[in-house]
Scaffold this motif. Structure first.
Motif, PDB file in Angstrom:
ATOM      1  N   LYS A   6       4.129   6.812   1.034  1.00 18.34           N
ATOM      2  CA  LYS A   6       3.121   6.973   2.113  1.00 18.34           C
ATOM      3  C   LYS A   6       2.192   7.992   2.016  1.00 18.34           C
ATOM      4  O   LYS A   6       1.074   7.860   2.625  1.00 18.34           O
ATOM      5  N   HIS A   7       2.247   9.027   1.318  1.00 18.29           N
ATOM      6  CA  HIS A   7       1.365  10.355   1.262  1.00 18.29           C
ATOM      7  C   HIS A   7       0.197   9.333   0.406  1.00 18.29           C
ATOM      8  O   HIS A   7      -0.971   9.833   0.852  1.00 18.29           O
ATOM      9  N   TYR A   8       0.481   9.038  -0.691  1.00 18.93           N
ATOM     10  CA  TYR A   8      -0.608   8.499  -1.505  1.00 18.93           C
ATOM     11  C   TYR A   8      -1.309   7.376  -0.799  1.00 18.93           C
ATOM     12  O   TYR A   8      -2.581   7.290  -0.745  1.00 18.93           O
ATOM     13  N   LEU A   9      -0.692   6.267  -0.117  1.00 20.97           N
ATOM     14  CA  LEU A   9      -1.323   5.520   0.728  1.00 20.97           C
ATOM     15  C   LEU A   9      -2.079   5.894   2.007  1.00 20.97           C
ATOM     16  O   LEU A   9      -3.374   5.633   2.312  1.00 20.97           O
ATOM     17  N   LEU A  10      -1.833   7.002   2.597  1.00 19.80           N
ATOM     18  CA  LEU A  10      -2.378   7.655   3.926  1.00 19.80           C
ATOM     19  C   LEU A  10      -3.702   8.190   3.395  1.00 19.80           C
ATOM     20  O   LEU A  10      -4.785   8.358   3.947  1.00 19.80           O
ATOM     21  N   ASN A  11      -3.761   8.915   2.094  1.00 22.51           N
ATOM     22  CA  ASN A  11      -4.709   9.874   1.762  1.00 22.51           C
ATOM     23  C   ASN A  11      -5.641   9.224   0.745  1.00 22.51           C
ATOM     24  O   ASN A  11      -6.705   9.786   0.530  1.00 22.51           O
ATOM     25  N   ASN A  12      -5.111   8.039   0.102  1.00 23.18           N
ATOM     26  CA  ASN A  12      -5.946   7.401  -0.971  1.00 23.18           C
ATOM     27  C   ASN A  12      -5.817   5.944  -1.136  1.00 23.18           C
ATOM     28  O   ASN A  12      -6.210   5.073  -1.959  1.00 23.18           O
ATOM     29  N   LEU A  13      -5.908   5.245   0.290  1.00 23.41           N
ATOM     30  CA  LEU A  13      -5.768   3.921   0.374  1.00 23.41           C
ATOM     31  C   LEU A  13      -6.849   3.151  -0.405  1.00 23.41           C
ATOM     32  O   LEU A  13      -6.376   2.192  -1.041  1.00 23.41           O
ATOM     33  N   GLU A  14      -8.049   3.452  -0.331  1.00 24.45           N
ATOM     34  CA  GLU A  14      -9.196   2.792  -0.802  1.00 24.45           C
ATOM     35  C   GLU A  14      -9.168   2.825  -2.428  1.00 24.45           C
ATOM     36  O   GLU A  14      -9.052   1.853  -3.136  1.00 24.45           O
ATOM     37  N   GLU A  15      -8.606   4.013  -3.004  1.00 22.77           N
ATOM     38  CA  GLU A  15      -8.505   3.874  -4.454  1.00 22.77           C
ATOM     39  C   GLU A  15      -7.417   3.235  -4.737  1.00 22.77           C
ATOM     40  O   GLU A  15      -7.489   2.542  -5.762  1.00 22.77           O
ATOM     41  N   VAL A  16      -6.151   3.342  -4.000  1.00 18.51           N
ATOM     42  CA  VAL A  16      -4.789   2.611  -4.513  1.00 18.51           C
ATOM     43  C   VAL A  16      -5.182   1.199  -4.452  1.00 18.51           C
ATOM     44  O   VAL A  16      -4.975   0.464  -5.590  1.00 18.51           O
ATOM     45  N   LEU A  17      -5.798   0.628  -3.425  1.00 19.08           N
ATOM     46  CA  LEU A  17      -6.274  -0.581  -3.474  1.00 19.08           C
ATOM     47  C   LEU A  17      -7.281  -1.285  -4.667  1.00 19.08           C
ATOM     48  O   LEU A  17      -7.013  -2.389  -5.198  1.00 19.08           O
ATOM     49  N   SER A  18      -8.003  -0.305  -4.982  1.00 15.04           N
ATOM     50  CA  SER A  18      -9.014  -0.813  -5.856  1.00 15.04           C
ATOM     51  C   SER A  18      -8.478  -0.823  -7.385  1.00 15.04           C
ATOM     52  O   SER A  18      -9.054  -1.556  -8.245  1.00 15.04           O
ATOM     53  N   LYS A  19      -7.373  -0.113  -7.644  1.00 11.33           N
ATOM     54  CA  LYS A  19      -6.789  -0.293  -8.875  1.00 11.33           C
ATOM     55  C   LYS A  19      -5.492  -0.771  -8.918  1.00 11.33           C
ATOM     56  O   LYS A  19      -4.723  -0.621  -9.929  1.00 11.33           O
ATOM     57  N   SER A  20      -4.984  -1.550  -7.935  1.00  8.07           N
ATOM     58  CA  SER A  20      -3.993  -2.279  -8.044  1.00  8.07           C
ATOM     59  C   SER A  20      -4.043  -3.736  -8.232  1.00  8.07           C
ATOM     60  O   SER A  20      -4.944  -4.365  -7.703  1.00  8.07           O
ATOM     61  N   LEU A  21      -2.979  -4.253  -8.951  1.00  9.20           N
ATOM     62  CA  LEU A  21      -3.310  -5.662  -9.336  1.00  9.20           C
ATOM     63  C   LEU A  21      -2.079  -6.409  -9.118  1.00  9.20           C
ATOM     64  O   LEU A  21      -1.035  -6.357  -9.124  1.00  9.20           O
ATOM     65  N   MET A  22      -2.436  -7.884  -8.728  1.00  9.70           N
ATOM     66  CA  MET A  22      -1.454  -8.905  -8.890  1.00  9.70           C
ATOM     67  C   MET A  22      -1.267  -9.552  -9.999  1.00  9.70           C
ATOM     68  O   MET A  22      -2.066  -9.933 -10.880  1.00  9.70           O
ATOM     69  N   ASN A  23      -0.038 -10.292 -10.095  1.00 10.76           N
ATOM     70  CA  ASN A  23       0.471 -10.789 -11.478  1.00 10.76           C
ATOM     71  C   ASN A  23       0.043 -10.055 -12.534  1.00 10.76           C
ATOM     72  O   ASN A  23      -0.828 -10.413 -13.600  1.00 10.76           O
ATOM     73  N   CYS A  24       0.575  -8.960 -12.673  1.00  9.33           N
ATOM     74  CA  CYS A  24       0.322  -8.019 -13.849  1.00  9.33           C
ATOM     75  C   CYS A  24       1.082  -8.074 -15.092  1.00  9.33           C
ATOM     76  O   CYS A  24       2.456  -7.965 -14.918  1.00  9.33           O
ATOM     77  N   HIS A  25       0.730  -8.877 -16.031  1.00 11.71           N
ATOM     78  CA  HIS A  25       1.523  -8.960 -17.209  1.00 11.71           C
ATOM     79  C   HIS A  25       2.341 -10.434 -17.130  1.00 11.71           C
ATOM     80  O   HIS A  25       2.583 -11.022 -18.166  1.00 11.71           O
ATOM     81  N   CYS A  26       3.000 -10.963 -15.960  1.00  6.40           N
ATOM     82  CA  CYS A  26       3.359 -12.239 -15.692  1.00  6.40           C
ATOM     83  C   CYS A  26       3.303 -12.459 -14.272  1.00  6.40           C
ATOM     84  O   CYS A  26       3.046 -11.600 -13.464  1.00  6.40           O
TER      85      CYS A  26
END
Length: 219
Positions: A6-26
């Protein structure tokens, strides 16, 4: 752990979303990047109920979805929801394989393929390097919630999750391995995953839905 996420999402949501991926490796395996600091990266992997991580064993006549591999750095796998099985193997001399009886989790003969990661370069590439070896099982351990596997970078492994089951685990990155070579070990050459289906940016709604499924987000 809930409060850390929750801390990372509250304080870094934009950055978290920009580097999060769907269907990663499979298919069905999703990567949520909480902190992208070299040597101290923190990533959350979630295997959704449509994942293909169940293919990572030899009881089914199907190619593995994630072949055996080492890492560029030491890592820790920290399970926060469900169960995962960490399958660690090591190479044995070919001459020993002629008399050594294979156990139920010994993969035996595997081929090596060199790969370029779609995460780091934007496009996946796999090359047959004409290398093969005989491998034995070092560890085949199932970890439930709060269980953790501490791995050196040069340990070769894959992760299995039971079909239709949701699981989530943190990956903490540590010391880099200067001798790392990006090999995948498998019985057959892995497929190059199409970029329009894999490693796609994760929308906010999906991030929240995944966190709800593992009990880490409440309205």
């Amino acid at each position: 752990m809930t409060n850390l996420i929750k801390h990372y999402l509250l304080n870094n949501l934009e950055e978290v979303l920009s580097k999060s991926l769907m269907n990663c490796h499979c298919i069905g395996l999703h990567s949520i990047m909480l902190s992208d600091v070299p040597g101290r990266r923190i990533r959350l992997f979630i295997a959704d109920d449509n994942h293909e991580m169940w293919k990572n064993h030899f009881t089914e006549d199907k190619p593995m979805s994630v072949g055996f591999h080492a890492h560029h750095c030491d890592i820790t796998l920290d399970v926060i929801y469900g169960e995962i099985t960490n399958w660690v193997i090591s190479e044995v001399p070919i001459e020993r394989s002629t008399y050594r009886q294979l156990g139920s989790h010994d993969p035996g003969l595997l081929n090596a393929y060199r790969y370029t990661s779609a995460i780091t370069t934007g496009e996946m590439e796999i090359k047959d390097v004409q290398l093969s070896g005989c491998f034995k099982c070092e560890k085949y351990i199932t970890y439930a919630q709060y269980g953790a596997a501490f791995m050196k970078a040069n340990e070769i492994h894959t992760v299995y999750v039971e079909a239709d089951k949701i699981a989530a685990w943190m990956v903490y990155e540590g010391k880099e391995d200067p001798d790392y070579i990006p090999y995948i070990y498998s019985t057959s050459k892995p497929e190059v995953l199409p970029s329009d289906k894999y490693y796609q940016p994760m929308p906010y709604s999906m991030l929240i839905n995944l966190l709800r499924k593992i009990g880490y987000y409440n309205d």
